[in-house]
Design an enzyme around this catalytic site. Sequence first.
Site, short mmCIF file in Angstrom:
data_model
loop_
_atom_site.label_atom_id
_atom_site.label_comp_id
_atom_site.label_asym_id
_atom_site.label_seq_id
_atom_site.Cartn_x
_atom_site.Cartn_y
_atom_site.Cartn_z
N ASP A 1 86.49 135.32 8.14
CA ASP A 1 87.73 135.82 8.01
C ASP A 1 88.07 135.86 10.13
O ASP A 1 88.76 136.69 10.04
CB ASP A 1 87.15 137.20 7.55
CG ASP A 1 86.45 137.95 8.70
OD1 ASP A 1 84.99 137.38 8.74
OD2 ASP A 1 86.45 139.27 9.32
N ASP B 1 79.47 139.22 7.89
CA ASP B 1 80.42 140.58 7.90
C ASP B 1 82.10 140.15 8.21
O ASP B 1 82.85 138.93 8.53
CB ASP B 1 79.75 140.66 9.20
CG ASP B 1 78.93 141.31 9.59
OD1 ASP B 1 77.96 141.01 8.54
OD2 ASP B 1 77.95 141.45 10.63
N ASP C 1 80.39 132.41 6.83
CA ASP C 1 80.14 134.08 7.79
C ASP C 1 79.61 135.20 6.98
O ASP C 1 80.11 134.77 5.85
CB ASP C 1 81.49 134.04 8.53
CG ASP C 1 81.62 135.72 8.97
OD1 ASP C 1 80.83 135.62 10.26
OD2 ASP C 1 82.81 136.41 9.06
#
Length: 190
Positions: A137, A21, A19
């Site tokens: 995240d 961001d 991922d």
Amino acid sequence: LAALREMKESRKQRAVFVDRDGTINIDHGYVGQIDRFELIDRALEGLGLLGKNGFLLFLVTNQSGLERGLFTEAQLKEVHDHLQALLKPLGAQFTEFFVSPYKEATPNNIRKPSPKFLLNAAKKHGLDLPNSYMVGDKGDTDIQCGINAGCKTILVLTGTGKEWKNHPTIKPDFVANDLVDAAQWILSQK
């Protein structure tokens, strides 16, 4: 025939889907311009460890800022080219960038947690998904995407990771402090 199939399986490449961001860069919300792209500590180091150890790297990101008109594809490409330039001296490069431009409410089949990008990458690059990893995240998008694709999953505690750490139903295979911690765990799984 079984030996031939086993030989073919053993040639499959392991990959790490990452991922963006909140995992690689600080999530300021709709990061589509290079001046808003701020790296998380040790992110490049972690990606470098993986690249130097032979893992194919793929960036998988939801970027609804495109559909919202907050930045252009050319601006986003500039951010990703900048990331590649930063990674090159560390012996790592992303093989491919997978970007979903859609908002959550827009009907589509590629926005995470859809595994479509991971499945497409596996077919195109001959990847061994059960021995590959999805790192992110967010539990409901990143971790669920990896689970949906049949990958091992790693939740990083950067970005919103702490909010997902003790989720009752979304369980990653490993919880890492950051990308270096994630990379070290992946390398210990060989």
